[in-house]
Design a protein around this motif. Structure first.
Motif, PDB file in Angstrom:
ATOM      1  N   SER A 148      17.743   1.570  32.929  1.00 21.13           N
ATOM      2  CA  SER A 148      17.119   0.983  34.115  1.00 21.13           C
ATOM      3  C   SER A 148      17.463  -0.497  34.255  1.00 21.13           C
ATOM      4  CB  SER A 148      15.610   1.194  34.091  1.00 21.13           C
ATOM      5  OG  SER A 148      15.043   0.584  32.954  1.00 21.13           O
TER       6      SER A 148
ATOM      7  N   LEU B  70      10.524   0.615  36.144  1.00 15.34           N
ATOM      8  CA  LEU B  70      10.829   1.615  35.120  1.00 15.34           C
ATOM      9  C   LEU B  70      11.220   0.953  33.804  1.00 15.34           C
ATOM     10  CD1 LEU B  70      11.170   4.623  34.463  1.00 15.34           C
ATOM     11  CD2 LEU B  70      13.546   4.405  35.229  1.00 15.34           C
ATOM     12  N   CYS B  71      11.931  -0.163  33.888  1.00 18.61           N
ATOM     13  CA  CYS B  71      12.289  -0.917  32.684  1.00 18.61           C
ATOM     14  C   CYS B  71      11.042  -1.442  31.979  1.00 18.61           C
ATOM     15  CB  CYS B  71      13.225  -2.059  33.059  1.00 18.61           C
ATOM     16  SG  CYS B  71      13.828  -3.020  31.670  1.00 18.61           S
TER      17      CYS B  71
ATOM     18  N   ASN C 114       3.883  -4.139  35.467  1.00 19.85           N
ATOM     19  CA  ASN C 114       4.061  -3.045  36.420  1.00 19.85           C
ATOM     20  C   ASN C 114       3.066  -3.131  37.554  1.00 19.85           C
ATOM     21  OD1 ASN C 114       6.242  -1.528  36.009  1.00 19.85           O
ATOM     22  ND2 ASN C 114       5.209   0.174  35.055  1.00 19.85           N
TER      23      ASN C 114
ATOM     24  N   ILE D 275       8.119  -0.051  32.030  1.00 18.98           N
ATOM     25  CA  ILE D 275       7.467   1.095  31.402  1.00 18.98           C
ATOM     26  C   ILE D 275       8.156   1.429  30.081  1.00 18.98           C
ATOM     27  CG2 ILE D 275       7.065   3.582  31.650  1.00 18.98           C
ATOM     28  CD1 ILE D 275       6.605   3.040  34.636  1.00 18.98           C
TER      29      ILE D 275
ATOM     30  N   ILE E 218      15.846   4.635  28.283  1.00 15.68           N
ATOM     31  CA  ILE E 218      15.212   4.401  29.583  1.00 15.68           C
ATOM     32  C   ILE E 218      15.272   2.915  29.934  1.00 15.68           C
ATOM     33  CG2 ILE E 218      12.976   4.355  30.764  1.00 15.68           C
ATOM     34  CD1 ILE E 218      12.349   7.007  29.352  1.00 15.68           C
ATOM     35  N   THR E 219      14.946   2.073  28.962  1.00 16.52           N
ATOM     36  CA  THR E 219      14.915   0.631  29.204  1.00 16.52           C
ATOM     37  C   THR E 219      16.303   0.084  29.518  1.00 16.52           C
ATOM     38  OG1 THR E 219      13.034   0.443  27.706  1.00 16.52           O
ATOM     39  CG2 THR E 219      14.216  -1.582  28.220  1.00 16.52           C
TER      40      THR E 219
ATOM     41  N   LEU F 156      13.613   0.074  39.747  1.00 17.30           N
ATOM     42  CA  LEU F 156      14.205   0.217  38.416  1.00 17.30           C
ATOM     43  C   LEU F 156      13.645  -0.819  37.448  1.00 17.30           C
ATOM     44  CD1 LEU F 156      17.883   1.052  39.344  1.00 17.30           C
ATOM     45  CD2 LEU F 156      16.281   2.516  38.121  1.00 17.30           C
TER      46      LEU F 156
END
Length: 169
Positions: free
Chosen positions: A20, A39-40, A65, A42, A16-17, A36
């Protein structure tokens, strides 16, 4: 948590990291890049949870975030001027090969640091009182670095205000 679940969670958060982060630099739309980026953040906080750094994970979610990514999205949406203001698509400032070489060197150095770091797995000398340990490091051992980071952030904020307001004003 057993080892299989830990490894699966690590690879999910890492994917995910990384995905994104690649999306942040490849998207042309700034709003999509900002989302994005959130999201990175997170994904990074999920990696902090796996490292048993719950305080850092909470700070990552709340500060990055909750504040920085949202302010970036709102700032991008509110200050959008004409498309590609001040850029010229026909000429490039930095050659692509130079960027590729510098990026490759960065990846090699990062992989070297990862390979030579003595990693301690969870359970081996885990610190229970993480916030006080972080506060001790910030206020004693790394105070000069924290002050330099604060000055750098102040300069970035002033630069962002000047860019958002416009040179003519």
């Amino acid at each position: 948590m057993n080892e299989l679940a830990y490894n699966a969670a690590f690879f999910i958060f890492a994917a995910i990291t990384v995905a994104s982060a690649i999306g942040v630099v490849t998207k042309n739309d700034l709003v999509h890049s900002a989302l994005l980026l959130a999201l990175c953040f997170i994904g990074v906080s999920g990696l902090y949870v796996l490292l048993q750094a719950d305080f850092l994970a909470a700070v990552q979610i709340l500060i990055y975030n909750g504040a920085i990514a949202i302010v970036f999205v709102l700032g991008t949406m509110l200050t959008r001027r004409s498309a590609r203001h001040g850029t010229n698509d026909t000429e490039k400032n930095i050659p692509s090969r130079l960027v590729a070489v510098v990026s490759g060197l960065f990846v090699i150095v990062t992989l070297g640091v990862i390979a030579t770091t003595p990693w301690h797995y969870f359970g081996e000398g885990a610190v229970e009182d993480t916030p006080s340990l972080i506060a001790q490091f910030i206020l004693t051992d790394y105070m000069v670095a924290m002050e330099a980071a604060a000055v750098l952030l102040l300069a970035a904020m002033i630069g962002a205000i000047v860019l958002a307001k416009g040179v003519e004003e």
